[in-house]
Write a protein that holds these residues in place. Structure first.
Motif, PDB file in Angstrom:
ATOM      1  N   THR A   1       0.840  -1.205   0.000  1.00  0.00           N
ATOM      2  CA  THR A   1       0.000   0.000   0.000  1.00  0.00           C
ATOM      3  C   THR A   1       0.870   1.247   0.000  1.00  0.00           C
ATOM      4  N   LEU A   2       1.902   1.243   0.822  1.00  0.00           N
ATOM      5  CA  LEU A   2       2.807   2.390   0.860  1.00  0.00           C
ATOM      6  C   LEU A   2       3.542   2.580  -0.468  1.00  0.00           C
ATOM      7  N   LEU A   3       3.922   1.486  -1.096  1.00  0.00           N
ATOM      8  CA  LEU A   3       4.596   1.580  -2.397  1.00  0.00           C
ATOM      9  C   LEU A   3       3.670   2.164  -3.458  1.00  0.00           C
ATOM     10  N   LEU A   4       2.405   1.765  -3.444  1.00  0.00           N
ATOM     11  CA  LEU A   4       1.463   2.285  -4.438  1.00  0.00           C
ATOM     12  C   LEU A   4       1.121   3.743  -4.153  1.00  0.00           C
ATOM     13  N   ILE A   5       1.069   4.131  -2.887  1.00  0.00           N
ATOM     14  CA  ILE A   5       0.870   5.544  -2.547  1.00  0.00           C
ATOM     15  C   ILE A   5       2.064   6.360  -3.021  1.00  0.00           C
ATOM     16  N   LEU A   6       3.260   5.841  -2.774  1.00  0.00           N
ATOM     17  CA  LEU A   6       4.478   6.515  -3.242  1.00  0.00           C
ATOM     18  C   LEU A   6       4.466   6.666  -4.761  1.00  0.00           C
ATOM     19  N   ALA A   7       4.022   5.623  -5.461  1.00  0.00           N
ATOM     20  CA  ALA A   7       3.949   5.689  -6.920  1.00  0.00           C
ATOM     21  C   ALA A   7       3.014   6.802  -7.354  1.00  0.00           C
TER      22      ALA A   7
ATOM     23  N   VAL B   1       2.232   9.545  -5.705  1.00  0.00           N
ATOM     24  CA  VAL B   1       2.879  10.831  -5.417  1.00  0.00           C
ATOM     25  C   VAL B   1       3.941  11.133  -6.479  1.00  0.00           C
ATOM     26  N   LEU B   2       4.696  10.112  -6.861  1.00  0.00           N
ATOM     27  CA  LEU B   2       5.739  10.319  -7.878  1.00  0.00           C
ATOM     28  C   LEU B   2       5.154  10.628  -9.246  1.00  0.00           C
ATOM     29  N   VAL B   3       4.029  10.014  -9.603  1.00  0.00           N
ATOM     30  CA  VAL B   3       3.378  10.335 -10.878  1.00  0.00           C
ATOM     31  C   VAL B   3       2.934  11.792 -10.864  1.00  0.00           C
ATOM     32  N   GLY B   4       2.314  12.203  -9.768  1.00  0.00           N
ATOM     33  CA  GLY B   4       1.914  13.599  -9.649  1.00  0.00           C
ATOM     34  C   GLY B   4       3.105  14.536  -9.716  1.00  0.00           C
ATOM     35  N   GLY B   5       4.186  14.143  -9.087  1.00  0.00           N
ATOM     36  CA  GLY B   5       5.399  14.956  -9.141  1.00  0.00           C
ATOM     37  C   GLY B   5       5.974  15.054 -10.540  1.00  0.00           C
ATOM     38  N   ALA B   6       5.957  13.950 -11.266  1.00  0.00           N
ATOM     39  CA  ALA B   6       6.469  13.970 -12.639  1.00  0.00           C
ATOM     40  C   ALA B   6       5.608  14.872 -13.525  1.00  0.00           C
ATOM     41  N   LEU B   7       4.291  14.777 -13.358  1.00  0.00           N
ATOM     42  CA  LEU B   7       3.407  15.650 -14.141  1.00  0.00           C
ATOM     43  C   LEU B   7       3.621  17.116 -13.791  1.00  0.00           C
ATOM     44  N   SER B   8       3.770  17.387 -12.518  1.00  0.00           N
ATOM     45  CA  SER B   8       4.001  18.757 -12.075  1.00  0.00           C
ATOM     46  C   SER B   8       5.326  19.297 -12.617  1.00  0.00           C
ATOM     47  N   LEU B   9       6.364  18.474 -12.534  1.00  0.00           N
ATOM     48  CA  LEU B   9       7.663  18.889 -13.067  1.00  0.00           C
ATOM     49  C   LEU B   9       7.571  19.178 -14.563  1.00  0.00           C
TER      50      LEU B   9
ATOM     51  N   THR C   1       5.411   1.287  -8.603  1.00  0.00           N
ATOM     52  CA  THR C   1       4.175   0.601  -9.004  1.00  0.00           C
ATOM     53  C   THR C   1       4.421  -0.882  -9.217  1.00  0.00           C
ATOM     54  N   VAL C   2       5.469  -1.207  -9.953  1.00  0.00           N
ATOM     55  CA  VAL C   2       5.788  -2.608 -10.221  1.00  0.00           C
ATOM     56  C   VAL C   2       6.084  -3.347  -8.920  1.00  0.00           C
ATOM     57  N   ALA C   3       6.837  -2.729  -8.034  1.00  0.00           N
ATOM     58  CA  ALA C   3       7.160  -3.373  -6.760  1.00  0.00           C
ATOM     59  C   ALA C   3       5.902  -3.609  -5.931  1.00  0.00           C
ATOM     60  N   GLY C   4       5.015  -2.630  -5.879  1.00  0.00           N
ATOM     61  CA  GLY C   4       3.783  -2.783  -5.124  1.00  0.00           C
ATOM     62  C   GLY C   4       2.891  -3.870  -5.678  1.00  0.00           C
ATOM     63  N   VAL C   5       2.776  -3.928  -6.989  1.00  0.00           N
ATOM     64  CA  VAL C   5       1.929  -4.953  -7.615  1.00  0.00           C
ATOM     65  C   VAL C   5       2.543  -6.341  -7.454  1.00  0.00           C
TER      66      VAL C   5
END
Length: 60
Positions: free
Chosen positions: A10-16, A18-26, A47-51
């Motif tokens: 769950t934490l890995l997918l939440i991190l994913a 946040v990182l997607v949002g960060g990449a879009l923002s950047l 994402t891959v690690a979480g899945v």
């Protein structure tokens, strides 16, 4: 120990997310392409690690 194994994916997918949002923002802010690519790759890895963590294994 079993509660940690349930929380980690769950934490890995939440991190994913946040990182997607960060990449879009950047990208929208015109950041260097390298920063966007590295952030996006980290999102994919999280994402891959979480899945993969959620997939049934051999129990070892």
């Amino acid at each position: 120990m079993s509660s940690v194994s349930g929380i980690l994916p769950t934490l890995l997918l939440i991190l994913a997310g946040v990182l997607v949002g960060g990449a879009l923002s950047l990208h929208r802010q015109g950041a260097p392409r390298g920063a966007v690519v590295v952030t996006a790759l980290l999102a994919v890895l999280a994402t891959v690690a979480g899945v993969l963590w959620l997939l049934p294994g051999d129990g070892s």
